[in-house]
Design a protein around this motif. Structure first.
Motif, PDB file in Angstrom:
ATOM      1  N   LYS A   1       2.583   5.342  -1.857  1.00 20.67           N
ATOM      2  CA  LYS A   1       1.742   4.736  -2.548  1.00 20.67           C
ATOM      3  C   LYS A   1       0.106   5.130  -2.505  1.00 20.67           C
ATOM      4  N   ALA A   2      -0.391   5.470  -1.240  1.00 17.43           N
ATOM      5  CA  ALA A   2      -1.254   5.638  -0.523  1.00 17.43           C
ATOM      6  C   ALA A   2      -1.938   7.069  -1.410  1.00 17.43           C
ATOM      7  N   VAL A   3      -1.143   7.638  -2.135  1.00 13.55           N
ATOM      8  CA  VAL A   3      -1.180   9.094  -1.997  1.00 13.55           C
ATOM      9  C   VAL A   3      -1.170   9.179  -3.672  1.00 13.55           C
ATOM     10  N   HIS A   4      -0.525   8.317  -4.039  1.00  7.53           N
ATOM     11  CA  HIS A   4      -1.136   7.476  -5.375  1.00  7.53           C
ATOM     12  C   HIS A   4      -2.694   7.063  -5.493  1.00  7.53           C
ATOM     13  N   GLN A   5      -2.751   5.691  -4.767  1.00  2.40           N
ATOM     14  CA  GLN A   5      -3.928   5.113  -4.169  1.00  2.40           C
ATOM     15  C   GLN A   5      -5.519   6.779  -4.166  1.00  2.40           C
ATOM     16  N   ARG A   6      -5.342   7.320  -3.522  1.00  6.22           N
ATOM     17  CA  ARG A   6      -6.083   8.749  -3.422  1.00  6.22           C
ATOM     18  C   ARG A   6      -6.444   9.360  -4.734  1.00  6.22           C
ATOM     19  N   VAL A   7      -5.320   9.794  -5.487  1.00  4.59           N
ATOM     20  CA  VAL A   7      -5.631  10.754  -6.638  1.00  4.59           C
ATOM     21  C   VAL A   7      -5.810   9.705  -8.101  1.00  4.59           C
ATOM     22  N   LEU A   8      -5.551   7.947  -7.736  1.00  5.69           N
ATOM     23  CA  LEU A   8      -6.311   7.695  -8.828  1.00  5.69           C
ATOM     24  C   LEU A   8      -7.882   6.891  -8.381  1.00  5.69           C
ATOM     25  N   ALA A   9      -7.936   7.268  -7.761  1.00  8.88           N
ATOM     26  CA  ALA A   9      -9.598   7.354  -7.140  1.00  8.88           C
ATOM     27  C   ALA A   9     -10.171   8.104  -7.990  1.00  8.88           C
TER      28      ALA A   9
END
Length: 98
Positions: A39-47
């Motif tokens: 979830k944290a990795v995906h949030q960083r990419v989505l940023a």
């Protein structure tokens, strides 16, 4: 219980025996040493989509500080979760948020 115990080597005249530590699946699964918090990795990419409509694998590499292979793996997981879609092939490949 030392999860990161190293193997031991028993050297005899004509043989070498390697004794591996016993590790149960539960220990690996509980500690999740090999799986980052997706979830944290995906949030960083989505940023990355705050500054651009599309991103590249290279953008993900720089954002996460990972190799090309790891960036591909993250993007593939995000495509399976319908977070991003792939556009194009080869060097022109870009990813768009869904």
């Amino acid at each position: 219980m030392d999860f990161l115990q190293k193997p031991s080597f028993l050297v005899a005249e004509n043989t070498v025996t390697v004794v591996l530590p016993k590790v149960s699946y539960g220990e690996v699964h509980e500690r999740k040493l090999y799986a980052p918090d997706m979830k944290a990795v995906h949030q960083r990419v989505l940023a990355l989509f705050f500054t651009s409509e599309t991103i590249t694998r290279s953008d993900v590499e720089h954002q996460l500080g990972v190799s090309a292979t790891s960036a591909k793996r993250v993007l593939a997981g995000m495509m399976q979760s319908y977070l991003v879609k792939k556009e194009g092939d080869g060097p022109a490949t870009r990813y768009r948020r869904m």
